[in-house]
Design a protein around this motif. Sequence first.
Motif, PDB file in Angstrom:
ATOM      1  N   GLY A 310       0.832  -1.190   0.000  1.00 39.23           N
ATOM      2  CA  GLY A 310       0.000   0.000   0.000  1.00 39.23           C
ATOM      3  C   GLY A 310       0.866   1.238   0.000  1.00 39.23           C
ATOM      4  O   GLY A 310       1.989   1.232   0.495  1.00 39.23           O
ATOM      5  N   GLY A 312       0.742   5.776   0.208  1.00 39.30           N
ATOM      6  CA  GLY A 312       0.015   7.005   0.478  1.00 39.30           C
ATOM      7  C   GLY A 312       0.834   8.199   0.043  1.00 39.30           C
ATOM      8  O   GLY A 312       2.063   8.154   0.075  1.00 39.30           O
ATOM      9  N   ASP A 316      -2.098  14.958  -4.913  1.00 43.75           N
ATOM     10  CA  ASP A 316      -3.169  14.275  -5.631  1.00 43.75           C
ATOM     11  C   ASP A 316      -2.737  13.990  -7.071  1.00 43.75           C
ATOM     12  O   ASP A 316      -1.656  14.433  -7.510  1.00 43.75           O
ATOM     13  CB  ASP A 316      -4.461  15.116  -5.578  1.00 43.75           C
ATOM     14  CG  ASP A 316      -4.356  16.413  -6.382  1.00 43.75           C
ATOM     15  OD1 ASP A 316      -3.315  16.606  -7.047  1.00 43.75           O
ATOM     16  OD2 ASP A 316      -5.290  17.212  -6.335  1.00 43.75           O
ATOM     17  N   GLU A 326      -1.934  14.423   5.249  1.00 51.14           N
ATOM     18  CA  GLU A 326      -2.227  13.570   4.107  1.00 51.14           C
ATOM     19  C   GLU A 326      -0.936  12.873   3.629  1.00 51.14           C
ATOM     20  O   GLU A 326       0.109  13.516   3.489  1.00 51.14           O
ATOM     21  CB  GLU A 326      -2.804  14.402   2.961  1.00 51.14           C
ATOM     22  CG  GLU A 326      -4.171  14.989   3.220  1.00 51.14           C
ATOM     23  CD  GLU A 326      -5.239  13.905   3.282  1.00 51.14           C
ATOM     24  OE1 GLU A 326      -5.019  12.835   2.687  1.00 51.14           O
ATOM     25  OE2 GLU A 326      -6.271  14.111   3.942  1.00 51.14           O
ATOM     26  N   ASP A 331      -3.169   4.984   1.395  1.00 50.34           N
ATOM     27  CA  ASP A 331      -4.565   5.101   0.997  1.00 50.34           C
ATOM     28  C   ASP A 331      -4.858   4.368  -0.301  1.00 50.34           C
ATOM     29  O   ASP A 331      -5.951   4.443  -0.824  1.00 50.34           O
ATOM     30  CB  ASP A 331      -4.953   6.575   0.866  1.00 50.34           C
ATOM     31  CG  ASP A 331      -4.004   7.343  -0.052  1.00 50.34           C
ATOM     32  OD1 ASP A 331      -3.268   6.683  -0.811  1.00 50.34           O
ATOM     33  OD2 ASP A 331      -4.000   8.584  -0.009  1.00 50.34           O
ATOM     34  N   ARG A 332      -3.882   3.698  -0.862  1.00 46.80           N
ATOM     35  CA  ARG A 332      -4.067   2.851  -2.036  1.00 46.80           C
ATOM     36  C   ARG A 332      -3.359   1.514  -1.771  1.00 46.80           C
ATOM     37  O   ARG A 332      -2.228   1.495  -1.316  1.00 46.80           O
ATOM     38  CB  ARG A 332      -3.475   3.487  -3.291  1.00 46.80           C
ATOM     39  CG  ARG A 332      -4.152   4.776  -3.723  1.00 46.80           C
ATOM     40  CD  ARG A 332      -5.555   4.489  -4.261  1.00 46.80           C
ATOM     41  NE  ARG A 332      -6.127   5.691  -4.862  1.00 46.80           N
ATOM     42  CZ  ARG A 332      -6.769   6.632  -4.192  1.00 46.80           C
ATOM     43  NH1 ARG A 332      -6.904   6.521  -2.871  1.00 46.80           N
ATOM     44  NH2 ARG A 332      -7.271   7.684  -4.816  1.00 46.80           N
TER      45      ARG A 332
END
Length: 475
Positions: A310, A312, A316, A326, A331-332
């Motif tokens: 994973g 992050g 963006d 963030e 988050d993926r």
Amino acid sequence: MFANHRAYWKTGISLVLMLAAGWSASAQSDQQKTKIFMLEEAVDFALKNYPAVRASLERVRAAEAGVGLARTSYLPWTEVRWQSNRATDNNIAGLTLPNSVIAPITGPVTLSPSNRSAWGSAGGLLFSWEPLDFGYRGATVNAARAVQSRAGAEASLTRLDVGIATVNAYLTLLAAEKTVRAAEADVERRQTFTKSVHVLVDNQLRAGADASRADAELARARVNLARAQQQEATSRAQLADILGIAGATVEVRENTLLGAPQAAAPPSTPISANPAAEVQRARVRESQSLVHALDRSYYPKLYLQSVVMGRGSGVDPTGKFLGGREGLGPDRANWAAGLMVTFPVFDIVSIKFKKAAEAANERAEEARYDQALQDLTGQLHKAQASLDGARKVAENTPLELEAARTTETQERARYQAGLATLVDVSDAQSFFVQAEIDDALARLAVWQNLASVAAAQGDLSPFLRSLHDKTQGAP
């Protein structure tokens, strides 16, 4: 007044008790420092305490661990990784060759460089297993087992060397003690004879030169005694060293070593069973295992792999910095499974030369093995010939001793009667002390040669067993 006397008596008694206690503690300490051994006990003690034996056993344990380490190559490989970073995101189109310095960047190419930074994180687990290796891992395990076999053979050889060294040191000390006893008896005889010579000279029954010659012979006997005592002390220190207790005082028990050994020949064992030959044979097998491992190394490597990971990012997909926290956590997530095959194409050249080198080493070890068999065979035949000679010598030294004793007694009687010279007596006494030493050393030499035969065959057990049987049968 009487009170003072009582105080003095109490003080005196206390001093006596303190001295007695100190003497008792000193005597116990000396007794603890002095160790008395029979030959079998000395060999067993040395095999347990001599540092070289302990070191060889640890090498065996290390080789056993090496086999276990080689077997772990059959286990799957799993790795877990996690990282957090804060970095800029200035990506650029293009290519770089694989390296360990420039970090890869993912995401769109930015229109202009920026000094802004964002959090990033990544974590994952990789599972990898090699289901097929074309025998390479088995060859490496066998190579580790060959190392273990060599370490075990070397440990046996060390035990044999320490055992025979202990036997030789023990017998050397026993021989030195017998030499000292014979020298002490010679000094006593010459002292008695010298006194009688001085009486005859003082009464003018013999020339004054006889007294000088007798004194000179007595002094020479004392010198020989001092040398014998020096050799005894050196031999005692040498035995303590081989026992692994250097600095301690050791004593030996004569037991049956001064008696005639059994006439039966020691049981024969094949020379190839000697630890020296086994060590060399183990080295041959070790070289063979390395050659076999190289034979199995030029094959493809197949790996079944799966990964869960994973990532992050604080940026963006459009390149906008999100700020805050963030990107601190993934988050993926992704997963993958597949088969990977690797094949070192150009390793064939290096493997070829490595194999040639190991093959040459194997042939060299085989030649050394043949040489070891030759040397051990020669040692065995020489030890057997020496044993036969020592037995014949031991059969005749009692006759020599009895004749020397009779000659010395007769020459002293003839000198007292005026029928012999002092030189005749001196020669007879020298012959007598030498005969005493020869008789004691002859029997010890038979035992020592029996040990040499056993050492050449590679096993001291039959020698120690025959000594034990002799001890049990002794009255």
